[in-house]
Design a protein around this motif. Structure first.
Motif, PDB file in Angstrom:
ATOM      1  N   ARG B 116       1.204   3.954 -12.135  1.00 60.67           N
ATOM      2  CA  ARG B 116       2.064   3.957 -10.931  1.00 60.67           C
ATOM      3  C   ARG B 116       1.321   3.015  -9.924  1.00 60.67           C
ATOM      4  O   ARG B 116       0.369   3.052  -9.655  1.00 60.67           O
ATOM      5  CB  ARG B 116       2.337   5.412 -10.599  1.00 60.67           C
ATOM      6  CG  ARG B 116       3.097   6.171 -11.376  1.00 60.67           C
ATOM      7  CD  ARG B 116       3.350   7.728 -11.038  1.00 60.67           C
ATOM      8  NE  ARG B 116       3.951   8.530 -11.642  1.00 60.67           N
ATOM      9  CZ  ARG B 116       4.213   9.539 -11.384  1.00 60.67           C
ATOM     10  NH1 ARG B 116       3.562  10.284 -10.335  1.00 60.67           N
ATOM     11  NH2 ARG B 116       5.303  10.378 -12.103  1.00 60.67           N
ATOM     12  N   ILE B 139       6.657   2.260  -7.578  1.00 63.56           N
ATOM     13  CA  ILE B 139       7.130   3.253  -6.833  1.00 63.56           C
ATOM     14  C   ILE B 139       7.460   2.639  -5.203  1.00 63.56           C
ATOM     15  O   ILE B 139       6.485   2.209  -4.801  1.00 63.56           O
ATOM     16  CB  ILE B 139       6.280   4.345  -6.480  1.00 63.56           C
ATOM     17  CG1 ILE B 139       5.660   4.921  -7.765  1.00 63.56           C
ATOM     18  CG2 ILE B 139       6.819   5.331  -5.415  1.00 63.56           C
ATOM     19  CD1 ILE B 139       4.633   6.211  -7.694  1.00 63.56           C
ATOM     20  N   PRO B 140       8.680   2.375  -4.934  1.00 60.36           N
ATOM     21  CA  PRO B 140       8.912   1.888  -3.673  1.00 60.36           C
ATOM     22  C   PRO B 140       8.829   2.515  -2.630  1.00 60.36           C
ATOM     23  O   PRO B 140       9.223   3.604  -2.479  1.00 60.36           O
ATOM     24  CB  PRO B 140      10.366   1.430  -3.880  1.00 60.36           C
ATOM     25  CG  PRO B 140      11.068   2.331  -4.929  1.00 60.36           C
ATOM     26  CD  PRO B 140       9.948   2.873  -5.887  1.00 60.36           C
ATOM     27  N   LEU B 141       8.110   2.151  -1.521  1.00 59.94           N
ATOM     28  CA  LEU B 141       7.970   2.938  -0.446  1.00 59.94           C
ATOM     29  C   LEU B 141       8.053   1.924   0.834  1.00 59.94           C
ATOM     30  O   LEU B 141       8.173   0.953   0.698  1.00 59.94           O
ATOM     31  CB  LEU B 141       6.180   3.280  -0.199  1.00 59.94           C
ATOM     32  CG  LEU B 141       5.823   4.385  -1.114  1.00 59.94           C
ATOM     33  CD1 LEU B 141       4.316   4.797  -0.807  1.00 59.94           C
ATOM     34  CD2 LEU B 141       6.703   5.569  -0.949  1.00 59.94           C
ATOM     35  N   GLY B 143       6.533   2.764   3.957  1.00 64.76           N
ATOM     36  CA  GLY B 143       5.327   2.517   5.083  1.00 64.76           C
ATOM     37  C   GLY B 143       4.185   3.329   4.398  1.00 64.76           C
ATOM     38  O   GLY B 143       4.345   4.166   3.440  1.00 64.76           O
ATOM     39  N   SER B 144       2.889   3.061   5.030  1.00 63.67           N
ATOM     40  CA  SER B 144       1.902   3.839   4.790  1.00 63.67           C
ATOM     41  C   SER B 144       1.725   3.897   3.153  1.00 63.67           C
ATOM     42  O   SER B 144       1.300   4.909   2.549  1.00 63.67           O
ATOM     43  CB  SER B 144       1.693   5.217   5.482  1.00 63.67           C
ATOM     44  OG  SER B 144       2.021   5.363   6.737  1.00 63.67           O
ATOM     45  N   LEU B 147      -1.147   5.747   1.295  1.00 66.48           N
ATOM     46  CA  LEU B 147      -0.982   7.353   0.833  1.00 66.48           C
ATOM     47  C   LEU B 147      -0.898   7.431  -0.636  1.00 66.48           C
ATOM     48  O   LEU B 147      -1.017   8.457  -1.019  1.00 66.48           O
ATOM     49  CB  LEU B 147       0.074   7.889   1.619  1.00 66.48           C
ATOM     50  CG  LEU B 147      -0.412   8.577   2.910  1.00 66.48           C
ATOM     51  CD1 LEU B 147       0.956   9.076   3.696  1.00 66.48           C
ATOM     52  CD2 LEU B 147      -1.134   9.669   2.741  1.00 66.48           C
ATOM     53  N   GLY B 148      -0.270   6.467  -1.418  1.00 63.74           N
ATOM     54  CA  GLY B 148      -0.096   6.642  -2.728  1.00 63.74           C
ATOM     55  C   GLY B 148      -1.302   6.961  -3.507  1.00 63.74           C
ATOM     56  O   GLY B 148      -1.444   7.885  -3.964  1.00 63.74           O
ATOM     57  N   ILE B 150      -4.335   7.769  -2.206  1.00 66.65           N
ATOM     58  CA  ILE B 150      -4.746   8.890  -1.523  1.00 66.65           C
ATOM     59  C   ILE B 150      -4.254  10.235  -2.070  1.00 66.65           C
ATOM     60  O   ILE B 150      -5.244  11.305  -2.214  1.00 66.65           O
ATOM     61  CB  ILE B 150      -4.832   8.780  -0.062  1.00 66.65           C
ATOM     62  CG1 ILE B 150      -5.432   7.745   0.430  1.00 66.65           C
ATOM     63  CG2 ILE B 150      -5.354   9.981   0.657  1.00 66.65           C
ATOM     64  CD1 ILE B 150      -5.354   7.377   2.111  1.00 66.65           C
ATOM     65  N   THR B 151      -3.099  10.259  -2.106  1.00 63.51           N
ATOM     66  CA  THR B 151      -2.661  11.544  -2.542  1.00 63.51           C
ATOM     67  C   THR B 151      -2.510  11.737  -4.123  1.00 63.51           C
ATOM     68  O   THR B 151      -2.147  12.756  -4.692  1.00 63.51           O
ATOM     69  CB  THR B 151      -1.056  11.679  -2.189  1.00 63.51           C
ATOM     70  OG1 THR B 151      -0.168  10.702  -2.734  1.00 63.51           O
ATOM     71  CG2 THR B 151      -0.838  11.610  -0.624  1.00 63.51           C
ATOM     72  N   GLY B 152      -2.687  10.847  -4.819  1.00 65.53           N
ATOM     73  CA  GLY B 152      -2.804  10.792  -6.294  1.00 65.53           C
ATOM     74  C   GLY B 152      -1.361  10.567  -6.860  1.00 65.53           C
ATOM     75  O   GLY B 152      -1.270  10.563  -8.157  1.00 65.53           O
ATOM     76  N   MET B 153      -0.371   9.973  -5.827  1.00 70.34           N
ATOM     77  CA  MET B 153       0.845   9.844  -6.618  1.00 70.34           C
ATOM     78  C   MET B 153       0.813   8.408  -7.440  1.00 70.34           C
ATOM     79  O   MET B 153       1.615   8.269  -8.391  1.00 70.34           O
ATOM     80  CB  MET B 153       1.768   9.480  -5.490  1.00 70.34           C
ATOM     81  CG  MET B 153       3.140   9.172  -6.034  1.00 70.34           C
ATOM     82  SD  MET B 153       4.625   9.398  -4.764  1.00 70.34           S
ATOM     83  CE  MET B 153       4.062   8.037  -3.670  1.00 70.34           C
ATOM     84  N   GLU B 169     -10.899   1.944   5.703  1.00 71.05           N
ATOM     85  CA  GLU B 169     -10.469   3.466   6.382  1.00 71.05           C
ATOM     86  C   GLU B 169     -10.042   4.410   5.468  1.00 71.05           C
ATOM     87  O   GLU B 169     -10.214   5.591   5.579  1.00 71.05           O
ATOM     88  CB  GLU B 169      -9.634   3.407   7.646  1.00 71.05           C
ATOM     89  CG  GLU B 169     -10.342   2.615   8.765  1.00 71.05           C
ATOM     90  CD  GLU B 169      -9.227   2.695   9.861  1.00 71.05           C
ATOM     91  OE1 GLU B 169      -9.986   2.526  11.137  1.00 71.05           O
ATOM     92  OE2 GLU B 169      -8.286   2.887   9.770  1.00 71.05           O
TER      93      GLU B 169
END
Lengths: 221, 221
Positions: B116, B139-141, B143-144, B147-148, B150-153, B169
């Protein structure tokens, strides 16, 4: 641990208030110094992600969080595969068609065929004009949709209206409402069915906390 | 009167500076109190629209303005029907693939099939992974995007990188560059061909103003 995605922007303050009402404190997101996008509430019960409103259903759909709070307008536009658990009764606004007040159009069917309609909600706009059998050209924009009619690029817009101040300031008037929108509690369908971490209980508490207060005479009677 | 669309955000300050260099003063847009989205320069030569970066090519494509300044990344993502007149040599950044630095992936082909990939630039991302013959799920996002992973998505992201600070960071590293981007001067093709209001002259001045200074010894020799 329960996880919930909260939307940046207009719905954030009320979303945090309703979480506080059920014992989950994510008020750190309201601190202007805050740069964290992921926090755990002080009791260690739940984790919250702070994301763009349009991304809330994505994190829920992919199971990255179990719950999310998002405007009904986003759900209508994106049709994500999520469970729509409850109307949270805040963040009222409406998706409307607007035109220049100096134009001759007073209802959508007054628009000429193949009129241009600028919108951020292209799917909602297309579905609406299709239902009227009026062929229009949808112009997708990301921001300041009101510039469409002001510059003459489009005859109309489809946009979210809350107080109507932006429309008035730009010499536009609403001529039709596609639908009304409020904040909704959504869930990952499978997570919700299996209900780990007492997800049902939290969802029910959030739903009850959002219900309009009963008439004064009923309380305590 | 000449008309130009200027992009909100990271490219605005330099866009206004280059316009000033050719005698067009739109610095009122930099005033924090400013709420106007459309202004005319004090000499009455040109009108500027202030719009979201992604909307600049839309206003140019529909002929609502003759010129626009926008990042090459937006042109790559949206492939609008506009004339790409010049590289303005500011706003350097690159569209990159990044992953968690703790992951085992050090090049895109290390990613597992059907990995992904979260991105705001879904067309750029899809085109790139297609060219590698690596099937991935985009996976269309909005913003941010960081986070993909970082959250494991998502295993990876495709996003714009300028200084690399946001990646660092968030514990992410760049593993490939799709393309480099700078600000571009674009025009409505037909307007430009017909050149009303001396459009060619202004476009040439903007191009020349943006060219890197010649080596010191050459100036005045």
């Amino acid at each position: 641990m329960i996880s919930i995605a909260l939307p940046k922007g207009a719905l954030l303050k009320d979303s945090i208030a309703i979480c506080q009402h059920v014992g989950l404190d994510f008020s750190a997101f309201l601190d202007k110094q805050n740069r964290q996008l992921q926090i755990i509430d002080p009791t260690g019960t739940a984790r919250a992600l702070l994301v763009r409103a349009q991304d809330v259903p994505v994190y829920v759909e992919y199971g990255q969080v179990q719950l999310g709070i998002v405007g009904y307008d986003v759900l209508r536009e994106k049709s994500p595969d999520v469970a729509n658990l409850a109307d949270l009764h805040f963040g009222y606004c409406r998706m409307s068609v607007a035109v220049r007040s100096s134009s001759p159009y007073r209802q959508p069917l007054d628009l000429p065929p193949h009129a241009r309609v600028a919108s951020k909600a292209v799917n909602c706009a297309r579905e609406y004009f299709d239902s009227l059998d009026l062929p229009v050209e949808i112009i997708p924009l990301y921001g300041s949709v009101e510039l469409g009619p002001i510059t003459g690029m489009s005859e109309a817009i489809v946009d979210l209206v809350s107080t109507g101040r932006t429309l008035r300031e730009n010499g536009l008037i609403e001529i039709a409402v596609l639908f009304e929108s409020t904040a909704r509690l959504i869930a990952h369908p499978l997570s919700y069915r299996l209900s780990p971490d007492n997800l049902h209980a939290i969802a029910t508490q959030l739903r009850l906390a959002s219900e309009p207060a009963p008439p004064a005479g009923v309380v305590g009677s």
